[in-house]
Design a protein around this motif. Structure first.
Motif, PDB file in Angstrom:
ATOM      1  N   MET A   1       0.833  -1.197   0.000  1.00  0.00           N
ATOM      2  CA  MET A   1       0.000   0.000   0.000  1.00  0.00           C
ATOM      3  C   MET A   1       0.866   1.245   0.000  1.00  0.00           C
ATOM      4  O   MET A   1       1.741   1.401   0.856  1.00  0.00           O
ATOM      5  N   LEU A   2       0.655   2.121  -0.971  1.00  0.00           N
ATOM      6  CA  LEU A   2       1.408   3.363  -1.066  1.00  0.00           C
ATOM      7  C   LEU A   2       0.667   4.453  -0.299  1.00  0.00           C
ATOM      8  O   LEU A   2      -0.438   4.840  -0.662  1.00  0.00           O
ATOM      9  N   GLN A   3       1.275   4.943   0.782  1.00  0.00           N
ATOM     10  CA  GLN A   3       0.659   5.984   1.598  1.00  0.00           C
ATOM     11  C   GLN A   3       1.177   7.346   1.168  1.00  0.00           C
ATOM     12  O   GLN A   3       2.389   7.583   1.152  1.00  0.00           O
ATOM     13  N   CYS A   4       0.261   8.251   0.837  1.00  0.00           N
ATOM     14  CA  CYS A   4       0.641   9.567   0.330  1.00  0.00           C
ATOM     15  C   CYS A   4      -0.266  10.658   0.889  1.00  0.00           C
ATOM     16  O   CYS A   4      -1.388  10.400   1.314  1.00  0.00           O
ATOM     17  N   CYS A   5       0.257  11.872   0.878  1.00  0.00           N
ATOM     18  CA  CYS A   5      -0.593  13.034   1.126  1.00  0.00           C
ATOM     19  C   CYS A   5      -0.853  13.708  -0.217  1.00  0.00           C
ATOM     20  O   CYS A   5      -0.015  13.683  -1.122  1.00  0.00           O
ATOM     21  N   LEU A   6      -2.024  14.292  -0.360  1.00  0.00           N
ATOM     22  CA  LEU A   6      -2.474  14.874  -1.618  1.00  0.00           C
ATOM     23  C   LEU A   6      -2.572  16.382  -1.486  1.00  0.00           C
ATOM     24  O   LEU A   6      -3.152  16.898  -0.524  1.00  0.00           O
ATOM     25  N   GLY A   7      -1.990  17.097  -2.451  1.00  0.00           N
ATOM     26  CA  GLY A   7      -2.108  18.541  -2.501  1.00  0.00           C
ATOM     27  C   GLY A   7      -2.810  18.952  -3.779  1.00  0.00           C
ATOM     28  O   GLY A   7      -2.508  18.434  -4.853  1.00  0.00           O
ATOM     29  N   ILE A   8      -3.762  19.884  -3.663  1.00  0.00           N
ATOM     30  CA  ILE A   8      -4.528  20.352  -4.828  1.00  0.00           C
ATOM     31  C   ILE A   8      -4.474  21.870  -4.867  1.00  0.00           C
ATOM     32  O   ILE A   8      -4.814  22.548  -3.889  1.00  0.00           O
ATOM     33  N   ASP A   9      -4.063  22.402  -6.002  1.00  0.00           N
ATOM     34  CA  ASP A   9      -3.999  23.849  -6.218  1.00  0.00           C
ATOM     35  C   ASP A   9      -4.898  24.178  -7.402  1.00  0.00           C
ATOM     36  O   ASP A   9      -4.590  23.839  -8.544  1.00  0.00           O
ATOM     37  N   VAL A  10      -6.017  24.833  -7.129  1.00  0.00           N
ATOM     38  CA  VAL A  10      -6.990  25.152  -8.175  1.00  0.00           C
ATOM     39  C   VAL A  10      -6.872  26.624  -8.541  1.00  0.00           C
ATOM     40  O   VAL A  10      -7.194  27.507  -7.733  1.00  0.00           O
ATOM     41  N   GLY A  11      -6.400  26.897  -9.748  1.00  0.00           N
ATOM     42  CA  GLY A  11      -6.281  28.256 -10.236  1.00  0.00           C
ATOM     43  C   GLY A  11      -7.172  28.493 -11.424  1.00  0.00           C
ATOM     44  O   GLY A  11      -7.848  27.580 -11.907  1.00  0.00           O
ATOM     45  N   SER A  12      -7.174  29.712 -11.933  1.00  0.00           N
ATOM     46  CA  SER A  12      -8.036  30.048 -13.061  1.00  0.00           C
ATOM     47  C   SER A  12      -7.545  29.436 -14.368  1.00  0.00           C
ATOM     48  O   SER A  12      -8.334  29.154 -15.269  1.00  0.00           O
ATOM     49  N   VAL A  13      -6.231  29.206 -14.465  1.00  0.00           N
ATOM     50  CA  VAL A  13      -5.655  28.633 -15.681  1.00  0.00           C
ATOM     51  C   VAL A  13      -5.366  27.146 -15.525  1.00  0.00           C
ATOM     52  O   VAL A  13      -5.699  26.349 -16.400  1.00  0.00           O
ATOM     53  N   SER A  14      -4.752  26.759 -14.414  1.00  0.00           N
ATOM     54  CA  SER A  14      -4.387  25.356 -14.223  1.00  0.00           C
ATOM     55  C   SER A  14      -4.882  24.831 -12.889  1.00  0.00           C
ATOM     56  O   SER A  14      -5.058  25.590 -11.927  1.00  0.00           O
ATOM     57  N   THR A  15      -5.104  23.529 -12.847  1.00  0.00           N
ATOM     58  CA  THR A  15      -5.420  22.810 -11.617  1.00  0.00           C
ATOM     59  C   THR A  15      -4.336  21.757 -11.442  1.00  0.00           C
ATOM     60  O   THR A  15      -4.159  20.902 -12.305  1.00  0.00           O
ATOM     61  N   ASN A  16      -3.601  21.852 -10.334  1.00  0.00           N
ATOM     62  CA  ASN A  16      -2.445  20.987 -10.110  1.00  0.00           C
ATOM     63  C   ASN A  16      -2.686  20.053  -8.932  1.00  0.00           C
ATOM     64  O   ASN A  16      -3.176  20.482  -7.886  1.00  0.00           O
ATOM     65  N   LEU A  30       0.500  16.388 -11.392  1.00  0.00           N
ATOM     66  CA  LEU A  30      -0.375  16.597 -12.547  1.00  0.00           C
ATOM     67  C   LEU A  30      -0.585  18.086 -12.727  1.00  0.00           C
ATOM     68  O   LEU A  30      -0.925  18.792 -11.767  1.00  0.00           O
ATOM     69  N   TYR A  31      -0.380  18.558 -13.932  1.00  0.00           N
ATOM     70  CA  TYR A  31      -0.602  19.966 -14.284  1.00  0.00           C
ATOM     71  C   TYR A  31      -1.690  19.969 -15.347  1.00  0.00           C
ATOM     72  O   TYR A  31      -1.437  19.685 -16.510  1.00  0.00           O
ATOM     73  N   LEU A  32      -2.923  20.264 -14.922  1.00  0.00           N
ATOM     74  CA  LEU A  32      -4.079  20.156 -15.802  1.00  0.00           C
ATOM     75  C   LEU A  32      -4.676  21.529 -16.094  1.00  0.00           C
ATOM     76  O   LEU A  32      -4.628  22.433 -15.255  1.00  0.00           O
ATOM     77  N   SER A  33      -5.259  21.674 -17.252  1.00  0.00           N
ATOM     78  CA  SER A  33      -5.935  22.916 -17.598  1.00  0.00           C
ATOM     79  C   SER A  33      -7.282  22.980 -16.887  1.00  0.00           C
ATOM     80  O   SER A  33      -8.066  22.036 -16.930  1.00  0.00           O
ATOM     81  N   THR A  34      -7.542  24.103 -16.215  1.00  0.00           N
ATOM     82  CA  THR A  34      -8.825  24.267 -15.530  1.00  0.00           C
ATOM     83  C   THR A  34      -9.960  24.434 -16.533  1.00  0.00           C
ATOM     84  O   THR A  34     -11.063  23.917 -16.333  1.00  0.00           O
ATOM     85  N   ILE A  39     -14.293  21.895 -11.099  1.00  0.00           N
ATOM     86  CA  ILE A  39     -14.797  20.603 -10.617  1.00  0.00           C
ATOM     87  C   ILE A  39     -14.384  19.500 -11.578  1.00  0.00           C
ATOM     88  O   ILE A  39     -13.900  18.440 -11.171  1.00  0.00           O
ATOM     89  N   GLY A  40     -14.549  19.756 -12.871  1.00  0.00           N
ATOM     90  CA  GLY A  40     -14.156  18.767 -13.872  1.00  0.00           C
ATOM     91  C   GLY A  40     -12.667  18.484 -13.832  1.00  0.00           C
ATOM     92  O   GLY A  40     -12.239  17.329 -13.987  1.00  0.00           O
ATOM     93  N   ALA A  41     -11.852  19.524 -13.620  1.00  0.00           N
ATOM     94  CA  ALA A  41     -10.400  19.341 -13.564  1.00  0.00           C
ATOM     95  C   ALA A  41      -9.996  18.507 -12.358  1.00  0.00           C
ATOM     96  O   ALA A  41      -9.132  17.614 -12.456  1.00  0.00           O
ATOM     97  N   ILE A  42     -10.606  18.765 -11.213  1.00  0.00           N
ATOM     98  CA  ILE A  42     -10.301  17.990 -10.007  1.00  0.00           C
ATOM     99  C   ILE A  42     -10.704  16.529 -10.197  1.00  0.00           C
ATOM    100  O   ILE A  42      -9.942  15.604  -9.864  1.00  0.00           O
ATOM    101  N   LYS A  43     -11.886  16.316 -10.722  1.00  0.00           N
ATOM    102  CA  LYS A  43     -12.351  14.941 -10.958  1.00  0.00           C
ATOM    103  C   LYS A  43     -11.448  14.218 -11.946  1.00  0.00           C
ATOM    104  O   LYS A  43     -11.121  13.038 -11.760  1.00  0.00           O
ATOM    105  N   ARG A  44     -11.022  14.949 -12.994  1.00  0.00           N
ATOM    106  CA  ARG A  44     -10.128  14.340 -13.986  1.00  0.00           C
ATOM    107  C   ARG A  44      -8.796  13.951 -13.355  1.00  0.00           C
ATOM    108  O   ARG A  44      -8.257  12.867 -13.598  1.00  0.00           O
TER     109      ARG A  44
END
Length: 321
Positions: A1-16, A30-34, A39-44
């Protein structure tokens, strides 16, 4: 089991999104386009992580960015912090001698002043787009240059032209004028880099005591032309962290890690199944007082999950529809 902490940065241009292991080492980013749909970017992003890591256990979650409240409620975050705190936390974790952070993202820019490992001052520019990632992307596209070659081409210049960089509209107009006059592309790009750095230093960083160690964070840190212009004008070496583009998310993960471990708590994370839920955001204006607050409501399959946006707590303190 891989134990990790998750960080989410939601900006107007990118969601990381980032995963850090129990030693705070980066496992995945992950560097995703918002694309106007946080909501869609976070789910993706959660869907990608779930597909890649079959035995993943999240023990802490932190959110930051302009969409941090939405992200926090959506995933069940343990801690929610502003961008200043998150960027500083990431910088100090890996570069403890940091005294200045220059951060330029897709739609805004900021400077963070640190002394004795504590944030003592900061400033943000969210009004003008000049110098931000979206502005540079637009100019590169207009000139037919790949954005990843922008800085490389600028450094070939031996005679940079002076560009008016105090305003995005004026800068673009001046660039077009210089092109029509026959200036070389590399001279125009180098001039633009210098103009944008002058603008940053005279506005965002005005009156700030900039001392080394200086870190350059945010997506624009990938532009070596902007980095060189900062070094020339500050007469100091500028360091670009390995994960410069997701330092906000890294900081959120670190803060969540410290919060959970120091308090010996268990996470509030709602699980990776968030990626498969149907969410909708609705809003209304409260008429209870002259403040006329805009109340944001998050629904999951027509079930009200949370409200926020009120100053008095009238709506956010109750879950009644």
């Amino acid at each position: 089991m891989l134990q990790c902490c998750l960080g989410i940065d939601v900006g107007s241009v990118s969601t990381n999104l980032v995963l850090l292991d129990d030693k705070k080492r980066l496992v995945k980013k992950l560097y995703l386009s918002t694309s106007g749909n946080p909501i869609g970017a976070i789910k993706r992003g959660l869907g990608i992580l779930q597909d890649e890591f079959k035995n993943l256990e999240i023990f802490a979650v932190g959110t930051t960015g302009s969409g941090r409240q939405l992200a926090s409620i959506l995933v069940g975050a343990d801690i929610t912090k502003n961008e200043i705190t998150a960027h500083a936390a990431a910088a100090l974790e890996y570069y403890p001698e940091t005294q200045t952070i220059l951060e330029i993202g897709g739609q805004d820019s900021k400077i963070i002043i640190i002394r004795n490992k504590t944030v003592v001052d900061f400033a943000m520019n969210t009004v003008c787009a000049a110098g931000t990632g979206s502005f540079l992307d637009r100019q590169a596209q207009r000139l037919g240059i790949p954005i990843d070659k922008f800085g490389e081409i600028a450094l070939k210049s031996n005679n940079p032209t002076r560009i008016a960089g105090r305003c995005a509209v004026f800068a673009e107009s001046d660039m077009i004028h210089k092109q029509q006059m026959g200036y070389a592309i590399e001279d125009i790009l180098k001039g633009l880099c210098e103009a944008l750095v002058r603008n940053y230093l005279s506005n965002v960083a005005k009156g700030k005591d900039i001392r080394p160690l200086i870190l350059f964070q945010g997506g624009v840190a990938a532009n070596i032309g902007i980095r060189r212009a900062f070094e020339e004008q500050l007469q100091s070496e500028i360091f670009v962290p390995e994960n410069y583009d997701v330092m906000g998310a890294v900081g959120a993960a670190i803060l969540a890690f410290n919060h959970i471990v120091s308090r010996k708590k268990t996470t509030n994370f709602l699980g990776m199944d968030v990626a498969f839920q149907d969410y909708k955001v609705k809003s209304f204006e409260c008429s209870g007082c002259p403040n006329a607050c805009e109340i944001i409501q998050l629904f999951s399959d027509e079930r009200l999950m949370a409200r926020w946006g009120d100053r008095c707590g009238k709506w956010s303190s109750t879950m009644a529809v």
